[in-house]
Design a protein around this motif. Structure first.
Motif, PDB file in Angstrom:
ATOM      1  N   VAL A 179       0.845  -1.199   0.000  1.00  0.00           N
ATOM      2  CA  VAL A 179       0.000   0.000   0.000  1.00  0.00           C
ATOM      3  C   VAL A 179       0.879   1.247   0.000  1.00  0.00           C
ATOM      4  CG1 VAL A 179      -1.850   1.259   1.152  1.00  0.00           C
ATOM      5  CG2 VAL A 179      -1.766  -1.247   1.291  1.00  0.00           C
ATOM      6  N   THR A 180       0.682   2.105  -0.986  1.00  0.00           N
ATOM      7  CA  THR A 180       1.368   3.390  -1.030  1.00  0.00           C
ATOM      8  C   THR A 180       0.362   4.495  -0.695  1.00  0.00           C
ATOM      9  OG1 THR A 180       1.009   3.362  -3.437  1.00  0.00           O
ATOM     10  CG2 THR A 180       3.190   2.732  -2.620  1.00  0.00           C
ATOM     11  N   VAL A 181       0.895   5.659  -0.316  1.00  0.00           N
ATOM     12  CA  VAL A 181       0.052   6.752   0.168  1.00  0.00           C
ATOM     13  C   VAL A 181       0.501   8.056  -0.472  1.00  0.00           C
ATOM     14  CG1 VAL A 181      -0.798   7.980   2.213  1.00  0.00           C
ATOM     15  CG2 VAL A 181      -0.195   5.544   2.378  1.00  0.00           C
ATOM     16  N   GLY A 182      -0.464   8.856  -0.917  1.00  0.00           N
ATOM     17  CA  GLY A 182      -0.132  10.129  -1.528  1.00  0.00           C
ATOM     18  C   GLY A 182      -1.039  11.250  -1.062  1.00  0.00           C
ATOM     19  N   ALA A 183      -0.548  12.480  -1.188  1.00  0.00           N
ATOM     20  CA  ALA A 183      -1.298  13.673  -0.825  1.00  0.00           C
ATOM     21  C   ALA A 183      -1.496  14.559  -2.049  1.00  0.00           C
ATOM     22  CB  ALA A 183      -0.566  14.467   0.261  1.00  0.00           C
ATOM     23  N   ILE A 184      -2.692  15.123  -2.151  1.00  0.00           N
ATOM     24  CA  ILE A 184      -3.029  16.065  -3.218  1.00  0.00           C
ATOM     25  C   ILE A 184      -3.217  17.440  -2.588  1.00  0.00           C
ATOM     26  CG2 ILE A 184      -4.618  16.624  -5.084  1.00  0.00           C
ATOM     27  CD1 ILE A 184      -3.356  13.944  -5.557  1.00  0.00           C
ATOM     28  N   TYR A 185      -2.616  18.458  -3.197  1.00  0.00           N
ATOM     29  CA  TYR A 185      -2.719  19.822  -2.684  1.00  0.00           C
ATOM     30  C   TYR A 185      -3.414  20.700  -3.722  1.00  0.00           C
ATOM     31  CZ  TYR A 185       0.586  18.202   0.812  1.00  0.00           C
ATOM     32  OH  TYR A 185       1.189  17.495   1.826  1.00  0.00           O
ATOM     33  N   PRO A 186      -4.759  20.744  -3.692  1.00  0.00           N
ATOM     34  CA  PRO A 186      -5.474  21.559  -4.677  1.00  0.00           C
ATOM     35  C   PRO A 186      -5.492  23.037  -4.271  1.00  0.00           C
ATOM     36  CG  PRO A 186      -6.858  19.793  -3.733  1.00  0.00           C
ATOM     37  CD  PRO A 186      -5.678  19.983  -2.848  1.00  0.00           C
ATOM     38  N   ALA A 187      -5.577  23.882  -5.273  1.00  0.00           N
ATOM     39  CA  ALA A 187      -5.756  25.314  -5.044  1.00  0.00           C
ATOM     40  C   ALA A 187      -6.822  25.835  -5.985  1.00  0.00           C
ATOM     41  CB  ALA A 187      -4.450  26.067  -5.288  1.00  0.00           C
ATOM     42  N   GLY A 188      -7.793  26.528  -5.431  1.00  0.00           N
ATOM     43  CA  GLY A 188      -8.734  27.246  -6.269  1.00  0.00           C
ATOM     44  C   GLY A 188      -9.563  26.408  -7.198  1.00  0.00           C
ATOM     45  N   VAL A 189     -10.140  25.293  -6.700  1.00  0.00           N
ATOM     46  CA  VAL A 189     -11.004  24.468  -7.523  1.00  0.00           C
ATOM     47  C   VAL A 189     -12.451  24.927  -7.348  1.00  0.00           C
ATOM     48  CG1 VAL A 189     -11.772  22.130  -8.040  1.00  0.00           C
ATOM     49  CG2 VAL A 189      -9.408  22.538  -7.300  1.00  0.00           C
ATOM     50  N   LYS A 190     -13.180  25.062  -8.446  1.00  0.00           N
ATOM     51  CA  LYS A 190     -14.536  25.615  -8.432  1.00  0.00           C
ATOM     52  C   LYS A 190     -15.566  24.569  -7.974  1.00  0.00           C
ATOM     53  CE  LYS A 190     -13.544  28.675 -12.352  1.00  0.00           C
ATOM     54  NZ  LYS A 190     -13.931  29.010 -13.744  1.00  0.00           N
ATOM     55  N   THR A 191     -15.524  24.222  -6.695  1.00  0.00           N
ATOM     56  CA  THR A 191     -16.442  23.205  -6.173  1.00  0.00           C
ATOM     57  C   THR A 191     -17.573  23.790  -5.345  1.00  0.00           C
ATOM     58  OG1 THR A 191     -15.139  22.920  -4.151  1.00  0.00           O
ATOM     59  CG2 THR A 191     -14.568  21.539  -6.061  1.00  0.00           C
ATOM     60  N   GLY A 192     -17.465  25.026  -4.914  1.00  0.00           N
ATOM     61  CA  GLY A 192     -18.503  25.606  -4.070  1.00  0.00           C
ATOM     62  C   GLY A 192     -18.318  25.333  -2.593  1.00  0.00           C
ATOM     63  N   ILE A 193     -17.206  24.677  -2.202  1.00  0.00           N
ATOM     64  CA  ILE A 193     -17.012  24.343  -0.800  1.00  0.00           C
ATOM     65  C   ILE A 193     -17.020  25.583   0.079  1.00  0.00           C
ATOM     66  CG2 ILE A 193     -14.498  24.292  -1.092  1.00  0.00           C
ATOM     67  CD1 ILE A 193     -14.351  22.239   1.157  1.00  0.00           C
ATOM     68  N   ILE A 194     -16.395  26.659  -0.385  1.00  0.00           N
ATOM     69  CA  ILE A 194     -16.322  27.857   0.452  1.00  0.00           C
ATOM     70  C   ILE A 194     -17.684  28.544   0.550  1.00  0.00           C
ATOM     71  CG2 ILE A 194     -15.640  29.403  -1.431  1.00  0.00           C
ATOM     72  CD1 ILE A 194     -14.348  29.492   2.221  1.00  0.00           C
ATOM     73  N   LEU A 195     -18.495  28.468  -0.508  1.00  0.00           N
ATOM     74  CA  LEU A 195     -19.802  29.127  -0.505  1.00  0.00           C
ATOM     75  C   LEU A 195     -20.832  28.348   0.311  1.00  0.00           C
ATOM     76  CD1 LEU A 195     -20.015  30.257  -4.239  1.00  0.00           C
ATOM     77  CD2 LEU A 195     -19.458  31.668  -2.244  1.00  0.00           C
ATOM     78  N   HIS A 196     -20.623  27.034   0.470  1.00  0.00           N
ATOM     79  CA  HIS A 196     -21.578  26.211   1.195  1.00  0.00           C
ATOM     80  C   HIS A 196     -21.027  25.693   2.518  1.00  0.00           C
ATOM     81  CE1 HIS A 196     -22.836  25.788  -3.144  1.00  0.00           C
ATOM     82  NE2 HIS A 196     -23.920  26.270  -2.576  1.00  0.00           N
ATOM     83  N   GLY A 197     -19.844  26.154   2.904  1.00  0.00           N
ATOM     84  CA  GLY A 197     -19.255  25.729   4.162  1.00  0.00           C
ATOM     85  C   GLY A 197     -19.893  26.426   5.355  1.00  0.00           C
ATOM     86  N   ARG A 198     -19.474  26.024   6.547  1.00  0.00           N
ATOM     87  CA  ARG A 198     -20.020  26.620   7.759  1.00  0.00           C
ATOM     88  C   ARG A 198     -19.288  27.907   8.111  1.00  0.00           C
ATOM     89  NH1 ARG A 198     -21.251  22.328  12.500  1.00  0.00           N
ATOM     90  NH2 ARG A 198     -21.618  24.315  13.524  1.00  0.00           N
ATOM     91  N   VAL A 199     -19.954  28.742   8.879  1.00  0.00           N
ATOM     92  CA  VAL A 199     -19.336  29.964   9.392  1.00  0.00           C
ATOM     93  C   VAL A 199     -19.571  30.018  10.897  1.00  0.00           C
ATOM     94  CG1 VAL A 199     -19.732  31.177   7.221  1.00  0.00           C
ATOM     95  CG2 VAL A 199     -21.381  31.422   9.071  1.00  0.00           C
ATOM     96  N   ALA A 200     -18.712  30.741  11.592  1.00  0.00           N
ATOM     97  CA  ALA A 200     -18.869  30.894  13.031  1.00  0.00           C
ATOM     98  C   ALA A 200     -20.216  31.544  13.331  1.00  0.00           C
ATOM     99  CB  ALA A 200     -17.735  31.741  13.596  1.00  0.00           C
ATOM    100  N   ALA A 201     -20.896  31.047  14.342  1.00  0.00           N
ATOM    101  CA  ALA A 201     -22.210  31.590  14.692  1.00  0.00           C
ATOM    102  C   ALA A 201     -22.119  33.062  15.069  1.00  0.00           C
ATOM    103  CB  ALA A 201     -22.820  30.780  15.836  1.00  0.00           C
ATOM    104  N   ALA A 202     -20.969  33.477  15.588  1.00  0.00           N
ATOM    105  CA  ALA A 202     -20.793  34.869  16.005  1.00  0.00           C
ATOM    106  C   ALA A 202     -20.493  35.801  14.833  1.00  0.00           C
ATOM    107  CB  ALA A 202     -19.661  34.956  17.035  1.00  0.00           C
ATOM    108  N   LEU A 203     -20.314  35.249  13.650  1.00  0.00           N
ATOM    109  CA  LEU A 203     -19.951  36.050  12.484  1.00  0.00           C
ATOM    110  C   LEU A 203     -21.194  36.536  11.755  1.00  0.00           C
ATOM    111  CD1 LEU A 203     -17.905  37.115  10.413  1.00  0.00           C
ATOM    112  CD2 LEU A 203     -17.731  34.802   9.490  1.00  0.00           C
ATOM    113  N   ASP A 204     -21.222  37.822  11.438  1.00  0.00           N
ATOM    114  CA  ASP A 204     -22.306  38.408  10.660  1.00  0.00           C
ATOM    115  C   ASP A 204     -22.419  37.662   9.323  1.00  0.00           C
ATOM    116  OD1 ASP A 204     -23.817  39.978   8.857  1.00  0.00           O
ATOM    117  OD2 ASP A 204     -23.220  41.845   9.831  1.00  0.00           O
ATOM    118  N   PRO A 205     -23.579  37.092   9.005  1.00  0.00           N
ATOM    119  CA  PRO A 205     -23.706  36.316   7.760  1.00  0.00           C
ATOM    120  C   PRO A 205     -23.358  37.111   6.506  1.00  0.00           C
ATOM    121  CG  PRO A 205     -25.577  35.914   9.197  1.00  0.00           C
ATOM    122  CD  PRO A 205     -24.798  37.031   9.822  1.00  0.00           C
TER     123      PRO A 205
END
Length: 281
Positions: free
Chosen positions: A178-204
């Motif tokens: 078994v071999t193991v590898g890591a992927i380091y993506p940058a700037g992929v248009k998946t929507g993760i940042i737009l649909h991720g969680r935010v701190a409850a104390a943060l103004d939406p």
């Protein structure tokens, strides 16, 4: 090291209901692999499963932070897939907020999703992977596992931890099948940042501004990222950068390990600002 022949073998893909996980599943299925789709979203899994070429694919709805559920999942996959050749962990989420805005519970939640979910599924499937003459584990990390920005403390913590887990596991499994590898993506248009969680104390509204600023910096299409991930998995590569920004950040963090933020601060200023009030229009 010879490449994997994925035809007829099974690839287990977490976070497979959308984004990079879904695209990786489609591309591996097109190569003749059987796919075990894993996600918390049953509707998304159904939609992706309907697009896969070939036969023998399965869908598995599970919370990867649930230890008992993951053990049952591993047993189910092993029973339905006699040849588990690859594991690709695409599941993850994001969290916006500064250290003053975040609670310990919010930070622990993200660590459960991004880190412990990755550790959990990897550990559970290792016995099945070890039964193959050649197998590979691919963990999606992030450029924020190379350089840690302000405003993303829990995300950066989780990704640096996934990086550490991946590298240590690679060293533990040296000499095995078994071999193991890591992927380091940058700037992929998946929507993760737009649909991720935010701190409850943060103004939406402020959170939305920061998320949209981050999303504007994303340039890589999920299909292109998936091609790099599939190639790295089949080629059993230990380390792969996805996107020009990833390569730049990798070099920057090596050249200026204590000073890279002076370079990154400007481009990321709006994306990492979770405190400045919105201006009245």
């Amino acid at each position: 090291m010879p490449e994997l022949d994925v035809r007829g073998a099974t690839s287990v893909i977490t976070g497979a209901a959308s984004g990079m996980g879904a695209e990786v599943a489609r591309q591996l299925a097109a190569r003749g692999a059987r796919i075990a789709l894993v996600d918390r979203n049953p509707e998304g899994l159904d939609a992706v499963a309907a697009t896969l070429a070939g036969e023998g694919h399965t869908r598995h709805v599970v919370d990867l932070a649930d230890d008992a559920a993951v053990e049952r999942l591993a047993d189910d996959i092993a029973a339905r897939h006699p040849r588990v050749q690859t594991l690709i962990t695409c599941a993850g989420s994001s969290m916006l907020g500064s250290i003053d805005q975040l609670t310990m519970a919010e930070m622990r939640w993200l660590m459960d999703v991004n880190l412990w979910g990755t550790v959990n599924i990897t550990r559970a499937l290792l016995p099945a992977l070890r039964r193959e003459p050649a197998a590979h584990v691919t963990h999606l990390v992030s450029i924020y596992g190379l350089a840690a920005p302000a405003g993303r403390i829990p995300y950066a913590m989780s990704k640096f931890a996934v990086r550490g887990f991946t590298e240590a596991l690679r060293h533990e499994l040296e000499g095995s099948t078994v071999t193991v590898g890591a992927i380091y993506p940058a700037g992929v248009k998946t929507g993760i940042i737009l649909h991720g969680r935010v701190a409850a104390a943060l103004d939406p509204a402020i959170a939305r501004r920061a998320a949209e600023a981050q999303a504007r910096m994303y340039h890589t299409e999920p299909e292109d990222a998936a091609r790099r991930i599939v190639a790295a998995t089949v080629g059993r590569r230990p380390r792969t950068m996805v996107g020009r920004e990833a390569r730049l950040v990798d070099v920057l963090a090596r050249l200026a390990p204590a000073g890279y933020w002076r370079v990154m601060r400007g481009p990321l200023r709006e994306a990492t600002d979770t405190t400045t009030p919105l201006q009245d229009s």
